[in-house]
Design a protein around this motif. Structure first.
Motif, mmCIF file in Angstrom:
data_model
loop_
_atom_site.group_PDB
_atom_site.id
_atom_site.type_symbol
_atom_site.label_atom_id
_atom_site.label_comp_id
_atom_site.label_asym_id
_atom_site.label_seq_id
_atom_site.Cartn_x
_atom_site.Cartn_y
_atom_site.Cartn_z
ATOM 1 N N ILE A 11 0.877 -1.182 0.000
ATOM 2 C CA ILE A 11 0.000 0.000 0.000
ATOM 3 C C ILE A 11 0.914 1.231 0.000
ATOM 4 C CG2 ILE A 11 -1.760 1.286 1.259
ATOM 5 C CD1 ILE A 11 -2.647 -1.363 2.551
ATOM 6 N N PRO A 12 0.812 2.099 -1.011
ATOM 7 C CA PRO A 12 1.743 3.232 -1.124
ATOM 8 C C PRO A 12 1.419 4.326 -0.107
ATOM 9 C CG PRO A 12 0.164 3.326 -2.903
ATOM 10 C CD PRO A 12 -0.141 2.070 -2.136
ATOM 11 N N GLY A 13 1.776 4.075 1.140
ATOM 12 C CA GLY A 13 1.427 4.991 2.241
ATOM 13 C C GLY A 13 2.044 6.366 2.119
ATOM 14 N N GLU A 14 3.036 6.482 1.226
ATOM 15 C CA GLU A 14 3.691 7.783 1.068
ATOM 16 C C GLU A 14 2.830 8.758 0.261
ATOM 17 O OE1 GLU A 14 4.456 4.971 -0.185
ATOM 18 O OE2 GLU A 14 5.072 5.110 -2.298
ATOM 19 N N LEU A 15 1.789 8.231 -0.412
ATOM 20 C CA LEU A 15 0.904 9.098 -1.220
ATOM 21 C C LEU A 15 -0.154 9.729 -0.320
ATOM 22 C CD1 LEU A 15 0.235 6.783 -4.338
ATOM 23 C CD2 LEU A 15 1.999 8.576 -4.047
ATOM 24 N N PRO A 16 -0.831 10.780 -0.798
ATOM 25 C CA PRO A 16 -1.990 11.294 -0.052
ATOM 26 C C PRO A 16 -3.001 10.155 0.146
ATOM 27 C CG PRO A 16 -1.373 12.790 -1.831
ATOM 28 C CD PRO A 16 -0.537 11.550 -2.017
ATOM 29 N N PRO A 17 -3.672 10.076 1.301
ATOM 30 C CA PRO A 17 -4.505 8.905 1.625
ATOM 31 C C PRO A 17 -5.452 8.445 0.536
ATOM 32 C CG PRO A 17 -4.307 10.332 3.540
ATOM 33 C CD PRO A 17 -3.615 11.031 2.418
ATOM 34 N N LYS A 18 -6.177 9.374 -0.056
ATOM 35 C CA LYS A 18 -7.160 8.956 -1.067
ATOM 36 C C LYS A 18 -6.466 8.414 -2.318
ATOM 37 C CE LYS A 18 -11.255 11.816 0.191
ATOM 38 N NZ LYS A 18 -11.455 11.055 1.383
ATOM 39 N N ASP A 19 -5.307 8.977 -2.652
ATOM 40 C CA ASP A 19 -4.551 8.465 -3.806
ATOM 41 C C ASP A 19 -3.983 7.079 -3.488
ATOM 42 O OD1 ASP A 19 -5.064 10.907 -4.903
ATOM 43 O OD2 ASP A 19 -3.033 11.716 -4.644
ATOM 44 N N ALA A 20 -3.510 6.925 -2.250
ATOM 45 C CA ALA A 20 -2.967 5.617 -1.843
ATOM 46 C C ALA A 20 -4.067 4.557 -1.920
ATOM 47 C CB ALA A 20 -2.421 5.710 -0.419
ATOM 48 N N ALA A 21 -5.265 4.915 -1.465
ATOM 49 C CA ALA A 21 -6.387 3.968 -1.469
ATOM 50 C C ALA A 21 -6.775 3.605 -2.897
ATOM 51 C CB ALA A 21 -7.584 4.549 -0.724
ATOM 52 N N SER A 22 -6.858 4.587 -3.776
ATOM 53 C CA SER A 22 -7.304 4.264 -5.149
ATOM 54 C C SER A 22 -6.214 3.496 -5.898
ATOM 55 C CB SER A 22 -7.707 5.524 -5.906
ATOM 56 O OG SER A 22 -6.670 6.464 -5.869
ATOM 57 N N HIS A 23 -4.959 3.835 -5.661
ATOM 58 C CA HIS A 23 -3.874 3.071 -6.308
ATOM 59 C C HIS A 23 -3.914 1.626 -5.852
ATOM 60 C CE1 HIS A 23 0.269 2.374 -7.896
ATOM 61 N NE2 HIS A 23 0.287 1.500 -6.895
ATOM 62 N N TYR A 24 -4.014 1.421 -4.508
ATOM 63 C CA TYR A 24 -4.010 0.055 -3.970
ATOM 64 C C TYR A 24 -5.257 -0.702 -4.414
ATOM 65 C CZ TYR A 24 -3.428 -3.664 -0.442
ATOM 66 O OH TYR A 24 -3.272 -4.870 0.212
ATOM 67 N N ARG A 25 -6.390 -0.013 -4.475
ATOM 68 C CA ARG A 25 -7.634 -0.659 -4.919
ATOM 69 C C ARG A 25 -7.438 -1.207 -6.332
ATOM 70 N NH1 ARG A 25 -11.059 3.681 -5.228
ATOM 71 N NH2 ARG A 25 -11.045 3.767 -2.951
ATOM 72 N N TRP A 26 -6.832 -0.368 -7.204
ATOM 73 C CA TRP A 26 -6.618 -0.793 -8.588
ATOM 74 C C TRP A 26 -5.687 -2.003 -8.635
ATOM 75 C CZ3 TRP A 26 -2.096 -1.201 -11.360
ATOM 76 C CH2 TRP A 26 -2.260 -1.518 -12.732
ATOM 77 N N GLU A 27 -4.564 -1.907 -7.885
ATOM 78 C CA GLU A 27 -3.571 -2.997 -7.931
ATOM 79 C C GLU A 27 -4.153 -4.292 -7.367
ATOM 80 O OE1 GLU A 27 0.280 -2.071 -6.453
ATOM 81 O OE2 GLU A 27 0.948 -4.157 -6.427
ATOM 82 N N LEU A 28 -4.891 -4.156 -6.269
ATOM 83 C CA LEU A 28 -5.475 -5.351 -5.625
ATOM 84 C C LEU A 28 -6.532 -5.986 -6.525
ATOM 85 C CD1 LEU A 28 -6.709 -5.378 -1.954
ATOM 86 C CD2 LEU A 28 -8.318 -5.853 -3.769
ATOM 87 N N GLU A 29 -7.402 -5.165 -7.095
ATOM 88 C CA GLU A 29 -8.490 -5.724 -7.924
ATOM 89 C C GLU A 29 -7.926 -6.322 -9.211
ATOM 90 O OE1 GLU A 29 -11.971 -2.743 -6.161
ATOM 91 O OE2 GLU A 29 -11.553 -2.768 -8.321
ATOM 92 N N THR A 30 -6.853 -5.731 -9.732
ATOM 93 C CA THR A 30 -6.207 -6.298 -10.926
ATOM 94 C C THR A 30 -5.590 -7.654 -10.585
ATOM 95 O OG1 THR A 30 -5.687 -4.059 -11.671
ATOM 96 C CG2 THR A 30 -4.446 -5.869 -12.696
ATOM 97 N N ALA A 31 -4.950 -7.723 -9.416
ATOM 98 C CA ALA A 31 -4.249 -8.969 -9.031
ATOM 99 C C ALA A 31 -5.230 -10.076 -8.656
ATOM 100 C CB ALA A 31 -3.325 -8.678 -7.851
ATOM 101 N N LEU A 32 -6.324 -9.707 -7.961
ATOM 102 C CA LEU A 32 -7.264 -10.745 -7.493
ATOM 103 C C LEU A 32 -8.181 -11.213 -8.619
ATOM 104 C CD1 LEU A 32 -8.403 -9.523 -3.940
ATOM 105 C CD2 LEU A 32 -6.644 -11.209 -4.523
ATOM 106 N N GLY A 33 -8.387 -10.355 -9.620
ATOM 107 C CA GLY A 33 -9.301 -10.743 -10.703
ATOM 108 C C GLY A 33 -10.757 -10.572 -10.296
ATOM 109 N N PRO A 34 -11.669 -10.906 -11.208
ATOM 110 C CA PRO A 34 -13.092 -10.587 -10.993
ATOM 111 C C PRO A 34 -13.704 -11.244 -9.749
ATOM 112 C CG PRO A 34 -12.781 -11.978 -12.946
ATOM 113 C CD PRO A 34 -11.417 -11.546 -12.510
ATOM 114 N N GLU A 35 -13.148 -12.370 -9.328
ATOM 115 C CA GLU A 35 -13.737 -13.034 -8.148
ATOM 116 C C GLU A 35 -13.533 -12.206 -6.883
ATOM 117 O OE1 GLU A 35 -12.137 -16.873 -7.167
ATOM 118 O OE2 GLU A 35 -14.094 -17.686 -6.635
ATOM 119 N N LEU A 36 -12.450 -11.419 -6.866
ATOM 120 C CA LEU A 36 -12.149 -10.523 -5.720
ATOM 121 C C LEU A 36 -12.181 -11.248 -4.366
ATOM 122 C CD1 LEU A 36 -13.768 -7.028 -6.380
ATOM 123 C CD2 LEU A 36 -11.339 -7.676 -6.316
ATOM 124 N N ARG A 37 -11.507 -12.410 -4.334
ATOM 125 C CA ARG A 37 -11.476 -13.186 -3.087
ATOM 126 C C ARG A 37 -10.038 -13.450 -2.669
ATOM 127 N NH1 ARG A 37 -14.897 -18.554 -2.503
ATOM 128 N NH2 ARG A 37 -15.068 -17.906 -0.331
#
Ligand code: 6PG
Length: 242
Positions: free
Chosen positions: A106-132
């Motif tokens: 999680i890129p904690g060095e970014l502003p919180p909302k940017d860190a959250a959206s970046h991590y959301r994108w990376e996590l959802e890309t890595a987990l795929g549509p099942e999101l589990r």
């Protein structure tokens, strides 16, 4: 259905938790070719992470197929002493042969909302549509928080986004990024690690279904295990301990 296991001390808990992680990793890799695991921050999980670098666990983990995520992060740089990433890097990553591309920080060095959206994108890309997640490790604070889902936080009512930024005003590091309950409760396996007498009262309240954040982790179609030590279990009713 939540399951409770009580261990005599944190070391015994860590050994069994490490074995639990290895077994889930082997099962996930056999079934899907990778193991997506979200790690807990704080201090409780350190002995468990340390176990993974030693026999018998080290040689039995399919390290190259492990994808590490974090359940939450403080919004600080990765080398900050409050960083959950730094804790895992020092205890595990410096010695574990996990490919760098499999470390989803999680890129904690970014502003919180940017860190959250970046991590959301990376996590959802890595987990795929099942999101589990295959496994999510969680701790519990004395106030009943888990990840960075704190009592009274509006993040507890998030129904759509998988990751959000939160502001927890009374903390030393108030800006956090956290997984949300819908994503946590979609996991195949959730394992809480709780030790110490300071957590005993809160654990008893969780077990009595007081709607604290940790009590709201109820995987829809997944296993929920609580590994606790004897000190943390001290105020649980005898009926639970049998
Ligand atoms: C964090 C953790 C948090 C932690 C609990 C318990 O960022 O601090 O994710 O949810 O698991 O606060 O922390 P301890 O294990 O240090 O008691």
């Amino acid at each position: 259905m939540r399951k409770l296991r009580v261990f005599p001390d944190p070391a015994a808990l860590a050994d069994t938790a490490a074995t639990y992680i290895v077994e889930r990793a082997q099962r996930a890799v056999a079934a899907r070719g990778r193991f997506n695991v979200a790690l807990a921050g704080g201090s409780t999980p350190r002995p468990t992470y340390r176990c993974l670098l030693h026999p018998p666990w080290f040689a039995t983990i399919p390290w190259s197929h492990v994808h590490l995520f974090w359940g939450d992060e403080r919004c600080v740089p990765p080398d900050h002493d409050a960083s959950n990433y730094r804790m895992v890097r020092e205890v595990l990553l410096e010695s574990a042969p996990i490919p760098k591309a499999n470390i989803h920080r999680i890129p904690g060095e970014l502003p919180p909302k940017d860190a959250a959206s970046h991590y959301r994108w990376e996590l959802e890309t890595a987990l795929g549509p099942e999101l589990r997640f295959d496994l999510i490790l969680l701790g519990m604070g004395v106030d009943g928080h888990t990840a960075s889902l704190f009592p009274g936080s509006e993040a507890l009512d998030e129904e759509d986004r998988t990751v959000v930024a939160v502001h927890a005003a009374d903390l030393d590091v108030p800006e956090r990024v956290t997984l949300t309950l819908p994503l946590i409760n979609a996991a195949r396996d959730v394992l809480f690690l709780v030790t110490g007498s300071a957590k005993a009262r809160t654990l008893a309240r969780v077990w009595a279904n007081v709607p604290l954040p940790a009590a709201r982790v109820q995987p829809k179609d997944g296993a929920l295990q609580w590994f606790v030590d004897r000190d943390a279990a001290a105020r649980l009713p005898q009926s639970v301990l049998r």
